[in-house]
Structures are given as structure tokens and as C-alpha cells.
Motif scaffolding. Structure first.
Motif, PDB file in Angstrom:
ATOM      1  N   LYS A   1       0.837  -1.211   0.000  1.00  0.00           N
ATOM      2  CA  LYS A   1       0.000   0.000   0.000  1.00  0.00           C
ATOM      3  C   LYS A   1       0.868   1.256   0.000  1.00  0.00           C
ATOM      4  O   LYS A   1       0.445   2.315   0.450  1.00  0.00           O
ATOM      5  CB  LYS A   1      -0.899   0.017   1.239  1.00  0.00           C
TER       6      LYS A   1
ATOM      7  N   TYR B   1       0.303   5.117   1.380  1.00  0.00           N
ATOM      8  CA  TYR B   1       1.034   5.612   2.533  1.00  0.00           C
ATOM      9  C   TYR B   1       1.723   6.942   2.220  1.00  0.00           C
ATOM     10  O   TYR B   1       1.684   7.870   3.028  1.00  0.00           O
ATOM     11  CB  TYR B   1       2.078   4.609   3.013  1.00  0.00           C
TER      12      TYR B   1
ATOM     13  N   GLU C   1      -7.841   1.822   9.152  1.00  0.00           N
ATOM     14  CA  GLU C   1      -6.820   0.782   9.252  1.00  0.00           C
ATOM     15  C   GLU C   1      -5.568   1.172   8.480  1.00  0.00           C
ATOM     16  O   GLU C   1      -4.445   0.996   8.971  1.00  0.00           O
ATOM     17  CB  GLU C   1      -7.354  -0.565   8.747  1.00  0.00           C
ATOM     18  N   THR C   2      -5.757   1.712   7.285  1.00  0.00           N
ATOM     19  CA  THR C   2      -4.621   2.133   6.464  1.00  0.00           C
ATOM     20  C   THR C   2      -3.883   3.286   7.127  1.00  0.00           C
ATOM     21  O   THR C   2      -2.650   3.323   7.146  1.00  0.00           O
ATOM     22  CB  THR C   2      -5.087   2.530   5.050  1.00  0.00           C
TER      23      THR C   2
ATOM     24  N   GLU D   1      -3.758   3.959  10.376  1.00  0.00           N
ATOM     25  CA  GLU D   1      -3.037   3.440  11.548  1.00  0.00           C
ATOM     26  C   GLU D   1      -1.763   2.706  11.133  1.00  0.00           C
ATOM     27  O   GLU D   1      -0.717   2.869  11.764  1.00  0.00           O
ATOM     28  CB  GLU D   1      -3.948   2.523  12.368  1.00  0.00           C
ATOM     29  N   GLU D   2      -1.848   1.914  10.054  1.00  0.00           N
ATOM     30  CA  GLU D   2      -0.658   1.225   9.541  1.00  0.00           C
ATOM     31  C   GLU D   2       0.388   2.251   9.108  1.00  0.00           C
ATOM     32  O   GLU D   2       1.584   2.099   9.391  1.00  0.00           O
ATOM     33  CB  GLU D   2      -1.023   0.340   8.346  1.00  0.00           C
ATOM     34  N   ALA D   3      -0.074   3.289   8.400  1.00  0.00           N
ATOM     35  CA  ALA D   3       0.827   4.314   7.889  1.00  0.00           C
ATOM     36  C   ALA D   3       1.507   5.057   9.038  1.00  0.00           C
ATOM     37  O   ALA D   3       2.724   5.267   9.007  1.00  0.00           O
ATOM     38  CB  ALA D   3       0.065   5.291   6.997  1.00  0.00           C
TER      39      ALA D   3
ATOM     40  N   SER E   1       2.119   4.064  12.098  1.00  0.00           N
ATOM     41  CA  SER E   1       3.099   3.175  12.719  1.00  0.00           C
ATOM     42  C   SER E   1       4.366   3.089  11.867  1.00  0.00           C
ATOM     43  O   SER E   1       5.486   3.172  12.378  1.00  0.00           O
ATOM     44  CB  SER E   1       2.484   1.796  12.912  1.00  0.00           C
ATOM     45  N   LEU E   2       4.188   2.947  10.572  1.00  0.00           N
ATOM     46  CA  LEU E   2       5.315   2.875   9.647  1.00  0.00           C
ATOM     47  C   LEU E   2       6.120   4.173   9.652  1.00  0.00           C
ATOM     48  O   LEU E   2       7.356   4.152   9.689  1.00  0.00           O
ATOM     49  CB  LEU E   2       4.807   2.564   8.232  1.00  0.00           C
TER      50      LEU E   2
ATOM     51  N   ASP F   1       8.191   4.404  12.778  1.00  0.00           N
ATOM     52  CA  ASP F   1       9.308   3.464  12.724  1.00  0.00           C
ATOM     53  C   ASP F   1      10.428   3.936  11.789  1.00  0.00           C
ATOM     54  O   ASP F   1      11.601   3.675  12.050  1.00  0.00           O
ATOM     55  CB  ASP F   1       8.831   2.076  12.282  1.00  0.00           C
TER      56      ASP F   1
END
Length: 94
Positions: free
Chosen positions: A30, A34, A73-74, A76-78, A80-81, A84
Motif C-alpha cells: 500500500k 502511505y 486501518e490504512t 493506523e498502519e501508515a 506506525s510505519l 518506525d
């Protein structure tokens, strides 16, 4: 009648999309979503001097999902990424 609008500017380095972090992000499944979320977050932060705040309230993932037009969801994933990889920093205030 002239309107008094404020305009905000953001400067990106010419190699922004060639940075190792963004290359890694965009190589993911994705990745282009992102990177789109990241740019929208950067633009949203202009009014808050680099902070994503609605007044004194930090943006939540739900608020960011609505503001960016992506599902939660996308987003939240983004987030976190991005944390990091060092593309964004989460402050103690949220």
C-alpha cells in the motif's frame, strides 16, 4: 471584495521521493497510499507549525482518516510505519 486568506508553504527537498525512507515506503503493498497520507499529514501540519493539532487537541487516527480520505486501518498502519522510519515523530502530548 477581497478576501484575506492565509497561504501556507511547505518546502520539500527535490529528492524527497528518492529518499531511502520513501523508497522503502512506496515499495510496500500500500506504499503509494502511505506516501499520499504522509503528504496530506505534512500539509495538515502547516497550520500547527509542524504539529497535527485541532486547536489544542492532537489529531487521532480517526480524525486523520477523515481528513485524508483513507480508511482508519490504512492510516493506523501508515502512522506506525512513519514513526518506525522516522518520517514523523509522535510527541508526548499525542
Amino acid at each position: 471584495m477581497a478576501e484575506n486568506k492565509k497561504y501556507y508553504y511547505m518546502r520539500l527537498k527535490e529528492n524527497f521521493f528518492n529518499s531511502p525512507e520513501l523508497i522503502a515506503v512506496e515499495s510496500m503493498e500500500k506504499g503509494y497510499m502511505y506516501s499520499n497520507i504522509l503528504l496530506k499529514m505534512y500539509l495538515l501540519s502547516l497550520r500547527g507549525e509542524g504539529r497535527l493539532m485541532a486547536g489544542t487537541i492532537p489529531y487521532s487516527p480517526e480524525m486523520l482518516a477523515r481528513a485524508t480520505g483513507h480508511d482508519i486501518e490504512t492510516v493506523e498502519e501508515a502512522i506506525s510505519l512513519f514513526i518506525d522510519t522516522g518520517l514523523i515523530e509522535k510527541l508526548d502530548s499525542g
